[in-house]
Design an enzyme around this catalytic site. Structure first.
Site: not given
Ligand SMILES: Nc1ncnc2c1ncn2[C@@H]1O[C@H](COP(=O)(O)OS(=O)(=O)O)[C@@H](OP(=O)(O)O)[C@H]1O
Ligand SMILES: Nc1ncnc2c1ncn2[C@@H]1O[C@H](COP(=O)(O)OP(=O)(O)O)[C@@H](O)[C@H]1O
Length: 200
Positions: A34, A38, A107
């Protein structure tokens, strides 16, 4: 659109030769989880550990790739499918170059992860499930996106009003709510050593 007038050229330098030069076995660490689970944090930590060990690795990160290559794609189901299709093709090219690749994308669809796996050779695809309860992701909310999604300002948000298929049998299962970032990263590097993708 693919045409009938293109022909595949085998290259003189093979994938195996490139891998041997780098003293590693190329593979794809496919992080899935999600938003806020992380993925980026752990994948970056793993990449840094691999770099320290002088391994040749590269990280394709969701947010970054969506700024460039996939800048034309949104978050409908169709756009996410195309996002993952392109990423898996790019990752395959990196593997051909002998590199250890990490991809950090939500994904959300199991069928797309299976499609990415099917493009590669046996054993090269390593699914890394960054398993973090949505309550923890929402509490972390590093980009304030859950808050916006709950307020209805972002539609089709994964885990809220868009599907996430939980991996059924990931090669690596990482629980970030229970372990430090360092421990999560080490768990993944240990897997690579145990399976002889990299030397100890
Ligand atoms: N509607 C919606 N749902 C989920 N995420 C959203 C959305 N809009 C923007 N974002 C931001 O885009 C990042 C996810 O992009 P991805 O390319 O990993 O998504 S996917 O694999 O195509 O589902 C995701 O980054 P991560 O938080 O790093 O996962 C979000 O920052
Ligand atoms: N054990 C851990 N592993 C990964 N992230 C962690 C952990 N504990 C706390 N965090 C925090 O959770 C957040 C995860 O964000 P991010 O890595 O951008 O997630 P994603 O890429 O899945 O959206 C960061 O702020 C990170 O510092």
């Amino acid at each position: 659109m693919k045409t009938d007038n293109t022909v595949w050229h085998d290259q003189q330098v093979t994938k195996q030769q490139r891998a041997e030069l780098k003293k590693q076995k190329p593979c794809l660490l496919w992080y899935t989880g999600l938003s806020g689970s992380g993925k980026s944090t752990v994948a970056n930590a793993v990449d840094a550990l691999l770099f320290e060990r002088t391994c040749h690795s590269y990280l394709l990160d969701g947010d970054n790739v969506r700024h460039g290559l996939n800048g034309d794609l949104g978050f409908s189901d169709e756009a996410r499918v195309e996002n993952i299709r392109r990423i898996s093709e790019v990752a395959k090219l990196f593997l051909d170059a002998g590199v250890i690749v990490s991809t950090a994308f939500i994904s959300p669809f199991a069928s797309d992860r299976a499609m990415a796996k099917a493009k590669l050779e046996q054993g090269e695809f390593i699914e890394v499930f960054i398993d973090t309860p949505i309550e923890v992701c929402e509490q972390r909310d590093p980009k304030g996106l859950y808050k916006k999604a709950r307020a209805g300002e972002i539609k089709d948000f994964t885990g809220i009003d868009s599907t996430y298929d939980v991996p059924e049998s990931p090669q690596i299962h990482v629980k970030t709510a229970e372990q430090s970032i360092e421990a999560c990263a080490q768990q993944i590097v240990n897997y690579l050593i145990e399976r002889q993708f990299i030397s100890s």
